[in-house]
Design a protein around this motif. Structure first.
Motif, PDB file in Angstrom:
ATOM      1  N   TRP A  86      -9.703  -9.031   0.134  1.00 27.86           N
ATOM      2  CA  TRP A  86     -10.139  -7.707   0.577  1.00 27.86           C
ATOM      3  C   TRP A  86      -9.882  -7.491   2.064  1.00 27.86           C
ATOM      4  N   HIS A  97     -12.671   0.207   9.112  1.00 25.56           N
ATOM      5  CA  HIS A  97     -12.235  -0.743   8.077  1.00 25.56           C
ATOM      6  C   HIS A  97     -10.742  -1.020   8.284  1.00 25.56           C
ATOM      7  N   GLN A 109      -8.039  -1.572   5.454  1.00 24.38           N
ATOM      8  CA  GLN A 109      -7.812  -0.550   4.431  1.00 24.38           C
ATOM      9  C   GLN A 109      -6.566   0.261   4.760  1.00 24.38           C
ATOM     10  N   ARG A 126      -8.428   5.351   0.883  1.00 23.10           N
ATOM     11  CA  ARG A 126      -8.950   5.648   2.208  1.00 23.10           C
ATOM     12  C   ARG A 126      -8.290   6.928   2.733  1.00 23.10           C
ATOM     13  N   TYR A 166       0.842  -1.196   0.000  1.00 19.67           N
ATOM     14  CA  TYR A 166       0.000   0.000   0.000  1.00 19.67           C
ATOM     15  C   TYR A 166       0.875   1.243   0.000  1.00 19.67           C
ATOM     16  N   GLY A 212     -14.632   6.577   1.032  1.00 22.23           N
ATOM     17  CA  GLY A 212     -13.693   5.706   0.345  1.00 22.23           C
ATOM     18  C   GLY A 212     -14.159   5.512  -1.084  1.00 22.23           C
TER      19      GLY A 212
END
Length: 279
Positions: A78, A59, A62, A165, A38, A232
């Protein structure tokens, strides 16, 4: 604001990009072993505040700017196994290669094996990033490729793909707007060339934001978008329907990430999209 010279610190698991004379990175790429790659943090172009959020309580899977899918041969990529679902897959990032850096440009690649619940590779993902520093804004161009190790069926789903995010807080609000002028929940599931989010950011008096731009060469362009309750956003081909890759086949998509200060200026985002669309 004029761009300054960029410099880089790089290891096998982290790339940190700096503007000249600064001690904190403006963009950081993470690719830790066994974890989803990420980008976080992304700092506002004027240095005022961090525009991405990592693992928010609502979340926790994320992470700033990242990629995930929900149904690949029935396997989920996910939620990172955080809900202990037996159908969740995992990620195996390969070591980061040397970054290319110029005066106002940096480029790097992240290659990751996506593994099924038994640890067997299903696909190899490549994220090829290019950062252009324009002073008052950044443009991060992504070429996203998926190579099928085995035959793959990608299921229809309400969200999935490249995701953003930001540090949204209910009490401070914010706005998502798409290229067709739809705002907030009106943009959920709707096709658009781009979606931009801006919101109040800690450490600055005004807002700042990030836009995702969908390239016209991508499948399903203009793609349907996820726009969730915390702003998001995700250009989500999977909303439009199921799709498949044969063994050895490669799917490639292109996106631009536009990082800006202040509220969303649709003229600025449109100009960036027009430039991107010609590439």
């Amino acid at each position: 604001m004029q761009p300054t010279f960029l410099s880089v610190e790089s290891t096998e698991t982290c790339i940190r990009i700096f503007r000249g004379g600064t001690s904190e990175p403006i963009v950081e790429q993470r690719a830790e072993p066994g974890e989803r790659p990420y980008i976080h943090p992304v700092v506002a172009p004027d240095g005022g505040g961090v525009l991405t959020e990592n693992a928010p309580p609502h979340h926790p899977w994320q992470h700033g700017i990242y990629v995930g899918l929900n149904d690949v041969n029935g396997v989920g990529f996910w939620e990172e196994g955080l809900r202990n679902k037996p159908t969740d897959g995992s990620f195996n990032p390969l070591r980061l290669q040397a970054i290319i850096v110029g005066p106002h440009y940096a480029a790097w690649e992240v290659e990751t094996e996506w593994l099924d619940p038994n640890g067997q590779p299903m696909l190899v993902e490549t994220q090829a990033w290019g950062l252009h520093d324009h002073g008052d804004r950044y443009e991060l161009d992504l070429v996203w490729s998926l190579r099928a190790v085995t035959a793959l069926a990608f299921g229809q789903y309400a969200y999935g793909g490249l995701f953003l995010r930001m540090p949204y807080r209910d009490e401070f609000g914010g706005q998502a707007i798409n290229s067709e002028g739809r705002i907030g929940g009106e943009a959920e599931g709707q096709r658009a060339r781009w979606v931009a989010c801006c919101m109040p950011i800690e450490g600055r008096a005004d807002q700042a934001g990030i836009a995702f731009l969908d390239h016209p060469g991508n499948a399903e362009h203009p793609v349907p978008w996820r726009v969730d309750g915390q702003l998001g956003i995700s250009p989500s081909r999977c909303i439009a329907g199921a799709w498949q890759l044969a063994e050895g086949e490669v799917s490639t998509s292109k996106y631009r990430v536009l990082v800006f200060c202040g509220s969303t200026d649709s003229d600025v985002v449109n100009a960036s999209w027009q430039s991107f669309a010609s590439l």
